[in-house]
Motif scaffolding. Structure first.
Motif, PDB file in Angstrom:
ATOM      1  N   ASN A  25      -7.119  -8.435  -4.553  1.00  0.00           N
ATOM      2  CA  ASN A  25      -8.020  -9.812  -4.477  1.00  0.00           C
ATOM      3  C   ASN A  25      -7.152 -10.969  -4.125  1.00  0.00           C
ATOM      4  O   ASN A  25      -7.863 -11.886  -3.437  1.00  0.00           O
ATOM      5  CB  ASN A  25      -8.949  -9.803  -5.759  1.00  0.00           C
ATOM      6  N   LYS A  26      -6.007 -11.193  -4.534  1.00  0.00           N
ATOM      7  CA  LYS A  26      -5.181 -12.376  -4.559  1.00  0.00           C
ATOM      8  C   LYS A  26      -4.377 -12.249  -3.321  1.00  0.00           C
ATOM      9  O   LYS A  26      -4.149 -13.235  -2.698  1.00  0.00           O
ATOM     10  CB  LYS A  26      -4.399 -12.654  -5.725  1.00  0.00           C
ATOM     11  N   LEU A  27      -3.974 -11.331  -2.824  1.00  0.00           N
ATOM     12  CA  LEU A  27      -2.859 -10.977  -1.879  1.00  0.00           C
ATOM     13  C   LEU A  27      -3.147 -10.123  -0.636  1.00  0.00           C
ATOM     14  O   LEU A  27      -2.517 -10.263   0.147  1.00  0.00           O
ATOM     15  CB  LEU A  27      -1.513 -10.572  -2.472  1.00  0.00           C
ATOM     16  N   GLY A  28      -4.418  -9.679  -1.068  1.00  0.00           N
ATOM     17  CA  GLY A  28      -4.857  -8.851   0.281  1.00  0.00           C
ATOM     18  C   GLY A  28      -4.261  -7.388   0.527  1.00  0.00           C
ATOM     19  O   GLY A  28      -4.399  -6.975   1.532  1.00  0.00           O
ATOM     20  N   ALA A  29      -3.717  -6.879  -0.661  1.00  0.00           N
ATOM     21  CA  ALA A  29      -3.025  -5.513  -0.304  1.00  0.00           C
ATOM     22  C   ALA A  29      -3.853  -4.556  -0.365  1.00  0.00           C
ATOM     23  O   ALA A  29      -5.333  -4.669  -0.860  1.00  0.00           O
ATOM     24  CB  ALA A  29      -2.098  -5.346  -1.845  1.00  0.00           C
ATOM     25  N   VAL A  30      -3.734  -3.317   0.324  1.00  0.00           N
ATOM     26  CA  VAL A  30      -4.576  -2.198   0.249  1.00  0.00           C
ATOM     27  C   VAL A  30      -4.155  -1.211  -0.686  1.00  0.00           C
ATOM     28  O   VAL A  30      -3.058  -0.654  -0.953  1.00  0.00           O
ATOM     29  CB  VAL A  30      -4.383  -1.772   1.705  1.00  0.00           C
ATOM     30  N   LEU A  31      -5.174  -0.958  -1.561  1.00  0.00           N
ATOM     31  CA  LEU A  31      -4.948   0.210  -2.544  1.00  0.00           C
ATOM     32  C   LEU A  31      -4.933   1.571  -2.056  1.00  0.00           C
ATOM     33  O   LEU A  31      -5.973   1.761  -1.563  1.00  0.00           O
ATOM     34  CB  LEU A  31      -5.923   0.141  -3.756  1.00  0.00           C
ATOM     35  N   ASN A  32      -3.933   2.367  -2.267  1.00  0.00           N
ATOM     36  CA  ASN A  32      -3.988   3.689  -1.495  1.00  0.00           C
ATOM     37  C   ASN A  32      -4.020   4.615  -2.626  1.00  0.00           C
ATOM     38  O   ASN A  32      -4.523   5.770  -2.426  1.00  0.00           O
ATOM     39  CB  ASN A  32      -2.440   3.913  -1.022  1.00  0.00           C
ATOM     40  N   TYR A  33      -3.536   4.375  -4.052  1.00  0.00           N
ATOM     41  CA  TYR A  33      -3.734   5.392  -5.189  1.00  0.00           C
ATOM     42  C   TYR A  33      -3.683   4.555  -6.323  1.00  0.00           C
ATOM     43  O   TYR A  33      -2.795   3.468  -6.388  1.00  0.00           O
ATOM     44  CB  TYR A  33      -2.435   6.336  -4.872  1.00  0.00           C
ATOM     45  N   ILE A  34      -4.250   5.198  -7.326  1.00  0.00           N
ATOM     46  CA  ILE A  34      -4.253   4.709  -8.782  1.00  0.00           C
ATOM     47  C   ILE A  34      -4.451   5.602  -9.799  1.00  0.00           C
ATOM     48  O   ILE A  34      -5.234   6.566  -9.595  1.00  0.00           O
ATOM     49  CB  ILE A  34      -5.025   3.397  -8.997  1.00  0.00           C
ATOM     50  N   ASP A  35      -3.307   5.575 -10.952  1.00  0.00           N
ATOM     51  CA  ASP A  35      -3.847   6.386 -12.241  1.00  0.00           C
ATOM     52  C   ASP A  35      -3.407   5.459 -13.488  1.00  0.00           C
ATOM     53  O   ASP A  35      -3.049   4.346 -13.056  1.00  0.00           O
ATOM     54  CB  ASP A  35      -2.931   7.817 -11.931  1.00  0.00           C
ATOM     55  N   ALA A  36      -3.166   6.157 -14.509  1.00  0.00           N
ATOM     56  CA  ALA A  36      -2.885   5.355 -15.574  1.00  0.00           C
ATOM     57  C   ALA A  36      -1.533   4.825 -15.548  1.00  0.00           C
ATOM     58  O   ALA A  36      -1.148   3.859 -16.198  1.00  0.00           O
ATOM     59  CB  ALA A  36      -3.080   6.247 -16.758  1.00  0.00           C
ATOM     60  N   ASP A  37      -0.445   5.467 -14.865  1.00  0.00           N
ATOM     61  CA  ASP A  37       0.623   4.910 -15.041  1.00  0.00           C
ATOM     62  C   ASP A  37       1.260   4.296 -13.588  1.00  0.00           C
ATOM     63  O   ASP A  37       2.125   3.409 -13.634  1.00  0.00           O
ATOM     64  CB  ASP A  37       1.554   6.461 -14.873  1.00  0.00           C
ATOM     65  N   LYS A  38       0.670   4.186 -12.541  1.00  0.00           N
ATOM     66  CA  LYS A  38       1.158   3.511 -11.418  1.00  0.00           C
ATOM     67  C   LYS A  38      -0.079   3.298 -10.194  1.00  0.00           C
ATOM     68  O   LYS A  38      -1.194   4.002 -10.302  1.00  0.00           O
ATOM     69  CB  LYS A  38       2.166   4.281 -10.693  1.00  0.00           C
ATOM     70  N   ALA A  39      -0.142   2.263  -9.401  1.00  0.00           N
ATOM     71  CA  ALA A  39      -0.920   2.069  -8.374  1.00  0.00           C
ATOM     72  C   ALA A  39       0.060   1.819  -7.104  1.00  0.00           C
ATOM     73  O   ALA A  39       1.212   1.438  -7.302  1.00  0.00           O
ATOM     74  CB  ALA A  39      -1.665   0.837  -8.417  1.00  0.00           C
ATOM     75  N   ILE A  40      -0.311   2.466  -6.012  1.00  0.00           N
ATOM     76  CA  ILE A  40       0.220   2.443  -4.970  1.00  0.00           C
ATOM     77  C   ILE A  40      -0.316   1.639  -3.780  1.00  0.00           C
ATOM     78  O   ILE A  40      -1.390   1.947  -3.397  1.00  0.00           O
ATOM     79  CB  ILE A  40       0.507   3.771  -4.228  1.00  0.00           C
ATOM     80  N   LEU A  41       0.143   0.581  -3.310  1.00  0.00           N
ATOM     81  CA  LEU A  41      -0.565  -0.489  -2.689  1.00  0.00           C
ATOM     82  C   LEU A  41       0.277  -0.697  -1.197  1.00  0.00           C
ATOM     83  O   LEU A  41       1.519  -0.321  -0.973  1.00  0.00           O
ATOM     84  CB  LEU A  41      -0.375  -1.964  -3.082  1.00  0.00           C
ATOM     85  N   ASP A  42      -0.258  -1.198  -0.278  1.00  0.00           N
ATOM     86  CA  ASP A  42       0.386  -1.352   1.110  1.00  0.00           C
ATOM     87  C   ASP A  42       0.148  -2.876   1.197  1.00  0.00           C
ATOM     88  O   ASP A  42      -0.802  -3.346   0.944  1.00  0.00           O
ATOM     89  CB  ASP A  42      -0.450  -0.866   2.477  1.00  0.00           C
ATOM     90  N   LEU A  43       1.509  -3.663   1.255  1.00  0.00           N
ATOM     91  CA  LEU A  43       1.562  -4.787   1.473  1.00  0.00           C
ATOM     92  C   LEU A  43       2.517  -5.421   2.369  1.00  0.00           C
ATOM     93  O   LEU A  43       3.827  -5.005   2.092  1.00  0.00           O
ATOM     94  CB  LEU A  43       1.557  -5.519   0.240  1.00  0.00           C
ATOM     95  N   ALA A  44       2.339  -6.178   3.104  1.00  0.00           N
ATOM     96  CA  ALA A  44       3.362  -6.639   4.217  1.00  0.00           C
ATOM     97  C   ALA A  44       4.215  -5.670   4.773  1.00  0.00           C
ATOM     98  O   ALA A  44       5.656  -5.652   4.504  1.00  0.00           O
ATOM     99  CB  ALA A  44       4.378  -7.673   3.285  1.00  0.00           C
ATOM    100  N   ASN A  45       3.674  -4.849   5.297  1.00  0.00           N
ATOM    101  CA  ASN A  45       4.138  -3.514   6.186  1.00  0.00           C
ATOM    102  C   ASN A  45       5.307  -2.651   4.949  1.00  0.00           C
ATOM    103  O   ASN A  45       6.217  -2.284   5.710  1.00  0.00           O
ATOM    104  CB  ASN A  45       5.254  -4.113   7.210  1.00  0.00           C
ATOM    105  N   GLN A  46       4.926  -2.707   3.780  1.00  0.00           N
ATOM    106  CA  GLN A  46       5.648  -2.039   2.786  1.00  0.00           C
ATOM    107  C   GLN A  46       4.837  -1.444   1.695  1.00  0.00           C
ATOM    108  O   GLN A  46       3.814  -1.811   1.510  1.00  0.00           O
ATOM    109  CB  GLN A  46       6.528  -2.938   2.317  1.00  0.00           C
ATOM    110  N   ALA A  47       5.431  -0.455   1.166  1.00  0.00           N
ATOM    111  CA  ALA A  47       4.651   0.190   0.059  1.00  0.00           C
ATOM    112  C   ALA A  47       5.133  -0.458  -1.171  1.00  0.00           C
ATOM    113  O   ALA A  47       6.362  -0.881  -1.392  1.00  0.00           O
ATOM    114  CB  ALA A  47       4.969   1.733  -0.138  1.00  0.00           C
TER     115      ALA A  47
END
Length: 134
Positions: A25-47
């Motif tokens: 919501n604040k940086l415009g990242a794309v959420l690709n995966y989430i569980d209790a231990d981690k979230a994987i985002l795409d932001l600025a051409n990087q994971a």
């Protein structure tokens, strides 16, 4: 062997869900995966992996003079883009610093996520990135 790029950055967070929402919501990242231990985002051409960590952890470090430092710099294309990005972050109620001239090409400012991780933003795109992608 030659390293070609940085593929993933790991960021310590205390609450994976809240932090993932913040980055989306604040940086415009794309959420690709989430569980209790981690979230994987795409932001600025990087994971970016937001990794559940203990309270008080951050990606920041203290330099030899005792000053807290960031470990990651984002790049935008020019001073106008830097100013606009700073204003956009402020509108999104992100804690941001002032635009600074640090004595090198371009200008910078820092901002913080909800866990206190500090990030830098620089007004200069690397020449290699410009050549390959713009």
């Amino acid at each position: 062997m030659t390293v070609l790029r940085v593929g993933t950055t790991y960021i310590p967070v205390t609450n994976v869900g809240e932090s993932a929402d913040w980055y989306v919501n604040k940086l415009g990242a794309v959420l690709n995966y989430i569980d209790a231990d981690k979230a994987i985002l795409d932001l600025a051409n990087q994971a970016f992996f937001l990794v559940k960590s203990r309270d008080g952890q951050s990606a920041n470090f203290i330099d030899y003079e005792g000053k807290e430092r960031f470990s990651l710099t984002f790049e935008v294309d020019g001073l106008e883009a830097l100013t606009k990005y700073q204003q956009d972050l402020m509108k999104n109620e992100v804690r941001v610093g002032e635009i600074e001239d640090r004595g090198h090409a371009g200008n910078n400012f820092v901002f913080y996520d909800i866990d206190g991780n500090m990030f830098d933003v620089w007004s200069e795109l690397s020449p290699t990135f410009k050549e390959k992608y713009l």
